[in-house]
Design an enzyme around this catalytic site. Structure first.
Site, PDB file in Angstrom:
ATOM      1  N   ASP A  51      -0.493   4.709  -8.252  1.00  0.00           N
ATOM      2  CA  ASP A  51       0.587   5.529  -7.701  1.00  0.00           C
ATOM      3  C   ASP A  51       1.860   5.349  -8.513  1.00  0.00           C
ATOM      4  OD1 ASP A  51       2.013   7.184  -5.743  1.00  0.00           O
ATOM      5  OD2 ASP A  51       3.023   5.311  -5.240  1.00  0.00           O
ATOM      6  N   SER A  72      -0.230   9.366  -2.344  1.00  0.00           N
ATOM      7  CA  SER A  72       0.797   8.425  -2.775  1.00  0.00           C
ATOM      8  C   SER A  72       1.241   7.544  -1.609  1.00  0.00           C
ATOM      9  CB  SER A  72       1.979   9.229  -3.340  1.00  0.00           C
ATOM     10  OG  SER A  72       3.101   8.420  -3.549  1.00  0.00           O
ATOM     11  N   LYS A 118      -0.111   3.306  -0.474  1.00  0.00           N
ATOM     12  CA  LYS A 118       0.793   2.167  -0.293  1.00  0.00           C
ATOM     13  C   LYS A 118       0.569   1.511   1.062  1.00  0.00           C
ATOM     14  CE  LYS A 118       3.918   4.890  -2.145  1.00  0.00           C
ATOM     15  NZ  LYS A 118       4.989   5.578  -2.884  1.00  0.00           N
ATOM     16  N   HIS A 129       6.255   4.402   8.541  1.00  0.00           N
ATOM     17  CA  HIS A 129       6.705   5.078   7.321  1.00  0.00           C
ATOM     18  C   HIS A 129       7.414   6.382   7.669  1.00  0.00           C
ATOM     19  CE1 HIS A 129       6.549   6.153   3.031  1.00  0.00           C
ATOM     20  NE2 HIS A 129       6.525   7.385   3.510  1.00  0.00           N
ATOM     21  N   ARG A 140       5.042  12.487 -12.009  1.00  0.00           N
ATOM     22  CA  ARG A 140       5.300  13.597 -11.081  1.00  0.00           C
ATOM     23  C   ARG A 140       6.797  13.874 -10.988  1.00  0.00           C
ATOM     24  NH1 ARG A 140       3.161  11.606  -5.783  1.00  0.00           N
ATOM     25  NH2 ARG A 140       3.888  13.610  -4.990  1.00  0.00           N
TER      26      ARG A 140
HETATM   27  N1  URA Z   1       7.103   9.363  -1.095  1.00  0.00           N
HETATM   28  C1  URA Z   1       6.098   8.759  -1.752  1.00  0.00           C
HETATM   29  O1  URA Z   1       5.941   7.553  -1.682  1.00  0.00           O
HETATM   30  N2  URA Z   1       5.268   9.498  -2.486  1.00  0.00           N
HETATM   31  C2  URA Z   1       5.398  10.839  -2.586  1.00  0.00           C
HETATM   32  O2  URA Z   1       4.604  11.452  -3.255  1.00  0.00           O
HETATM   33  C3  URA Z   1       6.462  11.459  -1.902  1.00  0.00           C
HETATM   34  C4  URA Z   1       7.290  10.701  -1.154  1.00  0.00           C
END
Ligand code: URA
Ligand code: CA
Length: 437
Positions: free
Chosen positions: A167, A189, A193, A88, A174
């Site tokens: 999320d 967040s 994932k 990621h 957000r």
């Molecule tokens: N990327 C994400 O998936 N979540 C966040 O809060 C910020 C960047």
């Protein structure tokens, strides 16, 4: 909306504001109430804003992460009988790393499952980049994901909407309430994932510098530690790199242009900034999969794969297995190319001492490589290719960059030229890998 849930949400706001620690069960319930519509947007926004100001404890961050995963689909690669890793990036301008690292690691025998997003704003998304390849399918169902990992050793696909409902709902709030920039909210967040994707481990590439989500190096380092801590606590094997985003990564910024750059890197061309970072990340991932491997052994495996073009072969095999027309990546013109290429030249001699990633990212977006609004259109052929990076010499009249754009689109020549600063003396070249965690 229910009175009970509303009362609980208000109580959570008051206690978080007062600096009290919420119990895991309270956080789980708050998120569940919000996802189910029992708590209205304005109350959840108030709690998120309070968190953005006051922060969360590590235990609360873990609870929020788990709450995001609850009720969603989760994948499980146990049946594949092998270690499956994920990677990621927090997002950077011209961040071509996934396109290189995923096939490179897979070519070294370690499976990688990468669920990516689309790009918004200055940083592109891996799915948008891969969509440049004719025929490639990037919305696979779960069975196809498992099959690709079993048969090809890698998969790159868009994220299922049902992965982390908490999320998804929270991020939408957000985004419109100015509460994206909070370390515990970002960590929950992202890590949620990763948990839902079900890989055994994850490599986090946390960007810092002018072009990054978190420009300040100390805060970015804090985020890296937080994500590694939360993800490790959830049972994932984790490493993180803190990497420089004070200039674009490599040369290419733009979708098909970056696919082209990734293929070049996989064929063994040394691309400044990009190749070195990919080697570091790939070696760390090999060591996550096989903790008995020494750093030197992992690096040698990666270098052998690069020298033999094994990652390139893996990329081609994967692309065809996921629907790309055979040969499309090897034929000239197989990837979309822009109608026009405009050179931006230096007006003085010297050393390039700065290439502002935001200006280059904005220029690429202006010619259609990125989108200003969610769901907006893209021109896969468009973008900016640097011809000079920080530390390179340039003479007056020599190219700094080339803008790729289609007919009818004004090339932002001044914006691109203004991104470059040319100085008399050679600057210190910034290292790309600032820290390994
Ligand atoms: N990327 C994400 O998936 N979540 C966040 O809060 C910020 C960047
Ligand atoms: Ca690049």
């Amino acid at each position: 909306m229910t009175a009970d849930a509303s009362a609980r949400a208000l109580d959570a706001v008051a206690r978080t504001r007062a600096g009290a620690e919420l119990a895991a069960a309270e956080i789980e319930l708050l998120v569940a109430d919000f996802v189910a519509g029992r708590v209205p947007d304005y109350q959840m926004s108030a709690w998120l804003a309070t968190v953005a100001c006051r922060g969360l404890s590590r235990a609360e961050t873990v609870a929020l992460t788990r709450a995001y995963v609850t009720g969603g689909e989760t994948l499980d690669f146990a049946a594949s009988g092998r270690v499956v890793l994920d990677k990621h990036s927090t997002g950077g301008v011209g961040d071509t790393v996934s396109l290189v690292v995923v096939p490179l690691v897979a070519a070294c025998g370690v499976a990688v499952a990468k669920m990516s997003g689309r790009g918004l704003g200055l940083t592109g998304g891996t799915i948008d980049k891969m969509e440049s390849v004719r025929g490639l399918r990037l919305e696979l169902d779960t069975d196809e994901v498992y099959r690709m990992v079993d048969q090809v050793g890698m998969v790159i696909t868009g994220q299922s909407a049902s992965l982390t409902p908490g999320d998804k709902a929270t991020y939408a709030l957000r985004d419109v309430t100015g509460t994206v920039d909070s370390l515990p909210l970002i960590a929950a967040s992202i890590v949620s994932k990763k948990i839902a994707v079900g890989a055994h481990g994850v490599l986090f590439d946390v960007k810092t510098g002018a072009g990054a989500l978190i420009p300040d190096q100390d805060r970015a380092l804090e985020l890296a530690h937080l994500m590694v801590g939360v993800a490790t606590g959830a049972g994932l094997r984790c490493r993180a790199v803190l990497t420089d985003m004070s200039q674009p990564l490599g040369y290419a910024v733009g979708n098909a242009l970056e696919v082209h750059e990734a293929l070049d890197a996989l064929r063994g061309r040394e691309i400044p900034g990009l190749t070195g970072l990919c080697r570091t990340i790939a070696a760390l991932m090999l060591r996550s999969a096989d903790p008995g491997l020494s750093a030197a052994e992992a690096e040698r495996k990666v270098d052998d794969a690069l020298a033999a073009g094994a990652g390139y072969e893996q990329f081609l095999r994967w692309a065809v297995a996921q629907g790309a027309e055979p040969g499309v990546l090897e034929e000239p013109g197989g990837l979309p190319t822009a109608d026009n290429q405009v050179r931006v030249v230096a007006d003085r001699e010297g050393y390039v001492s700065e290439v502002d990633p935001r200006a280059i990212g904005t220029a690429a977006m202006n010619v259609g490589a990125g989108r200003l609004v969610k769901g907006g259109p893209l021109d896969h052929s468009a973008g900016v290719v640097l011809r000079r990076r920080v530390g390179d010499r340039v003479s007056a009249g020599e190219p700094l960059a080339v803008i790729h754009h289609r007919d009818g689109v004004e090339p932002p020549v001044d914006l691109v030229r203004g991104a470059f600063r040319v100085s008399e003396s050679a600057p210190a070249e910034p290292p790309v890998v600032l820290k390994i965690i």
